[in-house]
Scaffold this motif. Sequence first.
Motif, PDB file in Angstrom:
ATOM      1  N   THR A 158       0.862  -1.183   0.000  1.00 21.21           N
ATOM      2  CA  THR A 158       0.000   0.000   0.000  1.00 21.21           C
ATOM      3  C   THR A 158       0.903   1.239   0.000  1.00 21.21           C
ATOM      4  O   THR A 158       2.058   1.179   0.422  1.00 21.21           O
ATOM      5  CB  THR A 158      -0.903   0.051   1.257  1.00 21.21           C
ATOM      6  OG1 THR A 158      -0.063   0.146   2.407  1.00 21.21           O
ATOM      7  CG2 THR A 158      -1.791  -1.158   1.369  1.00 21.21           C
ATOM      8  N   GLU A 159       0.344   2.333  -0.448  1.00 18.03           N
ATOM      9  CA  GLU A 159       1.122   3.583  -0.459  1.00 18.03           C
ATOM     10  C   GLU A 159       1.495   3.994   0.970  1.00 18.03           C
ATOM     11  O   GLU A 159       2.564   4.531   1.209  1.00 18.03           O
ATOM     12  CB  GLU A 159       0.361   4.690  -1.200  1.00 18.03           C
ATOM     13  CG  GLU A 159       0.401   4.505  -2.719  1.00 18.03           C
ATOM     14  CD  GLU A 159       1.826   4.246  -3.269  1.00 18.03           C
ATOM     15  OE1 GLU A 159       2.707   5.082  -3.054  1.00 18.03           O
ATOM     16  OE2 GLU A 159       2.049   3.192  -3.898  1.00 18.03           O
ATOM     17  N   GLU A 163       5.261   4.628   2.185  1.00 18.17           N
ATOM     18  CA  GLU A 163       5.659   5.909   2.771  1.00 18.17           C
ATOM     19  C   GLU A 163       6.350   5.700   4.130  1.00 18.17           C
ATOM     20  O   GLU A 163       7.411   6.279   4.376  1.00 18.17           O
ATOM     21  CB  GLU A 163       4.432   6.797   2.926  1.00 18.17           C
ATOM     22  CG  GLU A 163       4.847   8.230   2.971  1.00 18.17           C
ATOM     23  CD  GLU A 163       3.719   9.163   2.579  1.00 18.17           C
ATOM     24  OE1 GLU A 163       2.925   8.821   1.676  1.00 18.17           O
ATOM     25  OE2 GLU A 163       3.634  10.224   3.211  1.00 18.17           O
ATOM     26  N   VAL A 164       5.735   4.882   4.986  1.00 20.54           N
ATOM     27  CA  VAL A 164       6.342   4.621   6.317  1.00 20.54           C
ATOM     28  C   VAL A 164       7.742   4.025   6.131  1.00 20.54           C
ATOM     29  O   VAL A 164       8.698   4.430   6.783  1.00 20.54           O
ATOM     30  CB  VAL A 164       5.449   3.665   7.151  1.00 20.54           C
ATOM     31  CG1 VAL A 164       6.149   3.251   8.435  1.00 20.54           C
ATOM     32  CG2 VAL A 164       4.107   4.308   7.473  1.00 20.54           C
ATOM     33  N   ASN A 165       7.851   3.049   5.213  1.00 23.02           N
ATOM     34  CA  ASN A 165       9.133   2.343   5.046  1.00 23.02           C
ATOM     35  C   ASN A 165      10.154   3.156   4.255  1.00 23.02           C
ATOM     36  O   ASN A 165      11.313   2.769   4.176  1.00 23.02           O
ATOM     37  CB  ASN A 165       8.904   0.981   4.380  1.00 23.02           C
ATOM     38  CG  ASN A 165       8.186   0.023   5.319  1.00 23.02           C
ATOM     39  OD1 ASN A 165       7.645   0.445   6.338  1.00 23.02           O
ATOM     40  ND2 ASN A 165       8.180  -1.240   4.999  1.00 23.02           N
ATOM     41  N   SER A 170      16.489   6.340   0.145  1.00 26.49           N
ATOM     42  CA  SER A 170      16.799   7.754  -0.086  1.00 26.49           C
ATOM     43  C   SER A 170      15.576   8.537  -0.556  1.00 26.49           C
ATOM     44  O   SER A 170      15.495   9.750  -0.339  1.00 26.49           O
ATOM     45  CB  SER A 170      17.949   7.953  -1.075  1.00 26.49           C
ATOM     46  OG  SER A 170      18.409   6.790  -1.611  1.00 26.49           O
ATOM     47  N   SER A 171      14.629   7.865  -1.205  1.00 22.84           N
ATOM     48  CA  SER A 171      13.413   8.579  -1.590  1.00 22.84           C
ATOM     49  C   SER A 171      12.265   7.585  -1.711  1.00 22.84           C
ATOM     50  O   SER A 171      12.498   6.371  -1.809  1.00 22.84           O
ATOM     51  CB  SER A 171      13.617   9.265  -2.945  1.00 22.84           C
ATOM     52  OG  SER A 171      13.671   8.276  -3.946  1.00 22.84           O
ATOM     53  N   LEU A 172      11.042   8.113  -1.719  1.00 26.47           N
ATOM     54  CA  LEU A 172       9.849   7.259  -1.825  1.00 26.47           C
ATOM     55  C   LEU A 172       9.874   6.435  -3.111  1.00 26.47           C
ATOM     56  O   LEU A 172       9.466   5.266  -3.126  1.00 26.47           O
ATOM     57  CB  LEU A 172       8.589   8.137  -1.750  1.00 26.47           C
ATOM     58  CG  LEU A 172       7.236   7.441  -1.835  1.00 26.47           C
ATOM     59  CD1 LEU A 172       7.048   6.423  -0.714  1.00 26.47           C
ATOM     60  CD2 LEU A 172       6.095   8.459  -1.790  1.00 26.47           C
ATOM     61  N   LYS A 177       7.564  -1.515  -5.056  1.00 20.52           N
ATOM     62  CA  LYS A 177       6.091  -1.485  -5.038  1.00 20.52           C
ATOM     63  C   LYS A 177       5.524  -2.848  -4.644  1.00 20.52           C
ATOM     64  O   LYS A 177       4.358  -2.970  -4.313  1.00 20.52           O
ATOM     65  CB  LYS A 177       5.582  -1.081  -6.419  1.00 20.52           C
ATOM     66  CG  LYS A 177       6.001   0.349  -6.803  1.00 20.52           C
ATOM     67  CD  LYS A 177       5.002   0.990  -7.759  1.00 20.52           C
ATOM     68  CE  LYS A 177       5.054   2.497  -7.705  1.00 20.52           C
ATOM     69  NZ  LYS A 177       6.014   3.169  -8.496  1.00 20.52           N
ATOM     70  N   LYS A 178       6.362  -3.858  -4.727  1.00 16.72           N
ATOM     71  CA  LYS A 178       5.890  -5.218  -4.409  1.00 16.72           C
ATOM     72  C   LYS A 178       6.838  -5.909  -3.434  1.00 16.72           C
ATOM     73  O   LYS A 178       7.982  -5.470  -3.254  1.00 16.72           O
ATOM     74  CB  LYS A 178       5.810  -6.061  -5.691  1.00 16.72           C
ATOM     75  CG  LYS A 178       4.658  -5.673  -6.591  1.00 16.72           C
ATOM     76  CD  LYS A 178       4.628  -6.543  -7.825  1.00 16.72           C
ATOM     77  CE  LYS A 178       3.571  -6.066  -8.787  1.00 16.72           C
ATOM     78  NZ  LYS A 178       2.307  -6.740  -8.677  1.00 16.72           N
TER      79      LYS A 178
END
Length: 242
Positions: A158-159, A163-165, A170-172, A177-178
């Motif tokens: 999930t987004e 985001e939390v992880n 270094s960036s989102l 994604k999987k």
Amino acid sequence: MKLTVFKNEKDIDQAAADSVIEVIKSNPEATIGLATGQTPVGLYQKLVQAHQNGKVSFKQVTTYNIDEYAGLAKDHPQSFYDFMKTHLFSKVDVPEENIHIPDGASSDLEAEAERYEAELEKAGQLDVQILSIGLNGHIGFNEPGHTLHAETHVVTLTEDTREVNSQAFSSLEDVPKKAITMGIGSMMKAKKIVFIAKGEAKASILKQAFKGPIDPLVPGSLLQLHPNLEVYLDESAAEYLK
Ligand SMILES: O=P(O)(O)OC[C@H]1O[C@](O)(CO)[C@@H](O)[C@@H]1O
């Protein structure tokens, strides 16, 4: 469920580590399910300390990690394998061939999930499974949804989770994604679950997980069904459970 609330984070880590050590002492060939995330880092430190003090050996222990990011090879600094190597594997005497973790770099993730599940089936019931919970209620990477999987599978994160992880990346955009994760069934088969959570940010999801109905939208709530669940919390995480 056996719930214990501690004042001090170090005491949670020690009590949870002692529970794992007890399993290894009663069976030096114990099979252990491992989790990543910030929560179990202190528990792993206590296991390392116990090993360094000659209190426990991992020579005959076999480990099974619950999840791994898709697309990250074992030596990628953000892979869960690398995390485990940093916090536990490189500091204890567990043989490399006894370490099991899904291969996130596999070109066929579905086949890799099937292979990993077959390994788990071969291992049978794990002696102990270490677990924590994500802010959205996930365990492993079993994300909230209307259906849950029993076996190891490929999951779209999930987004919220990405985001939390993303703190570790270094960036989102760098957050995969999987992922491949053990299913709820694979984790629930363990003879004992050592569950830990810390901090007020987890208080609300813990209330839903342990006091609410069993609900796939809160995957951690399935843990209520486990016959041998040990829950180790600090006071702020346990705010709504006292
Ligand atoms: O301990 P943290 O960093 O809050 O992570 C929460 C959860 O997210 C995961 O890392 C995702 O696998 C879980 O293993 C963990 O329980």
